[in-house]
Design an enzyme around this catalytic site. Structure first.
Site, PDB file in Angstrom:
ATOM      1  N   GLU A 158       0.822  -1.207   0.000  1.00  0.00           N
ATOM      2  CA  GLU A 158       0.000   0.000   0.000  1.00  0.00           C
ATOM      3  C   GLU A 158       0.862   1.266   0.000  1.00  0.00           C
ATOM      4  OE1 GLU A 158      -4.169  -1.027   1.958  1.00  0.00           O
ATOM      5  OE2 GLU A 158      -2.525  -1.414   3.349  1.00  0.00           O
ATOM      6  N   GLU A 217      -4.262  -9.122   3.250  1.00  0.00           N
ATOM      7  CA  GLU A 217      -5.087  -8.796   4.418  1.00  0.00           C
ATOM      8  C   GLU A 217      -6.255  -9.751   4.637  1.00  0.00           C
ATOM      9  OE1 GLU A 217      -2.891  -4.970   3.576  1.00  0.00           O
ATOM     10  OE2 GLU A 217      -3.738  -6.611   2.404  1.00  0.00           O
TER      11      GLU A 217
END
Length: 267
Positions: A121, A141
């Protein structure tokens, strides 16, 4: 940049010259994992840079060592965290994402190793990416009972398209630097020893250009993609008009006509 770069617990800030700085994610013993302090340090560095870029014209963001860019959120730190503490920590990470995305100075990500979870990210927040051929990417995730919350569901589909992003995020599967390049997340792939020199060569090329022009063009591209074409064109001309009264515009035209390299001052 001043001769004394700011000091951080989890970042090393290394000015290369007056206009280019290397920012290293510097927790090599923890694969440069993103902990609360690194979140705070990234917020401080990039918010301070936005408030006063000084003579800085390009930033290269890389991980310390040759194994990891950033292995993601520090799960050792998160072990046993209360829901309230987790949420409080995540607010820092949300602010970090905005600080990276809103930085007026271009950020070239040099992905030197694993960029997993929050590390992927952080890479997604850079303006563009170069990667080592050994680099690996993943947004894992959903395999941990969470989902990307550091911009991953927004920056990845903007880079690779909706369907590819859904495949990568919903499976959590890792992908290679070559795949990242083929899909549009990474601009170029290099052998690891050539990665930083290549990123710095591009940074110095960016830094030779008129800094107001570069910042306004970056803003126009980034904001314009979130608008209709008509509104984007209106934004572009507002950004463009900022250059008309500048010394740098006059210097650029003069240098072209005098067949010499322009000397841009950022004014």
């Amino acid at each position: 940049m001043s001769s004394n770069p700011p000091r951080f617990e989890t970042l090393s800030v290394e000015p290369v010259d007056e206009h280019v700085t290397i920012v290293r994610l510097n927790r090599p013993d923890a694969s440069n994992a993103l902990n609360t302090q690194m979140g705070r340090d990234l917020v401080r560095y990039f918010e301070d840079t936005a408030l006063d870029p000084k003579s800085l014209r390009c930033i290269v963001l890389i991980g310390a060592g040759d194994k990891a860019f950033c292995a993601g959120g520090d799960l050792k730190e998160r072990r046993g965290m209360t829901d309230e503490a987790w949420t409080r920590q995540h607010v820092i990470f949300e602010r970090m994402v905005r600080a990276l995305l809103d930085c007026p100075v271009p950020i070239i990500g040099a992905v030197n190793g694993a960029a997993y979870g929050g590390g992927c990210e952080i890479a997604g927040c850079c303006d563009f990416l170069y990667a080592a051929d050994s680099a690996r990417f993943a947004l894992t995730e959903v395999t941990l009972g969470i989902m990307p919350g550091g911009g991953g569901t927004q920056t990845l589909p903007r880079a690779v398209g909706e369907r590819r992003a859904k495949e990568l995020i919903l499976t959590g599967k890792p992908f290679t630097a070559a795949e990242a390049q083929a899909w549009g997340l990474v601009n170029e792939v290099f052998p690891l020893p050539e990665l930083l020199p290549a990123a710095l060569a591009t940074a110095s090329r960016v830094a030779r250009n008129a800094p107001i022009s570069v910042r306004q063009a970056k803003l126009s591209i980034h904001r314009g993609l979130q608008l209709s074409l008509r509104d984007g064109l209106a934004l572009e001309i507002e950004a463009y008009n900022r250059m008309v009264p500048t010394e740098d515009r006059r210097e650029g035209v003069l240098a072209f006509n005098e067949k010499r390299t322009p000397n841009f001052k950022g004014r």
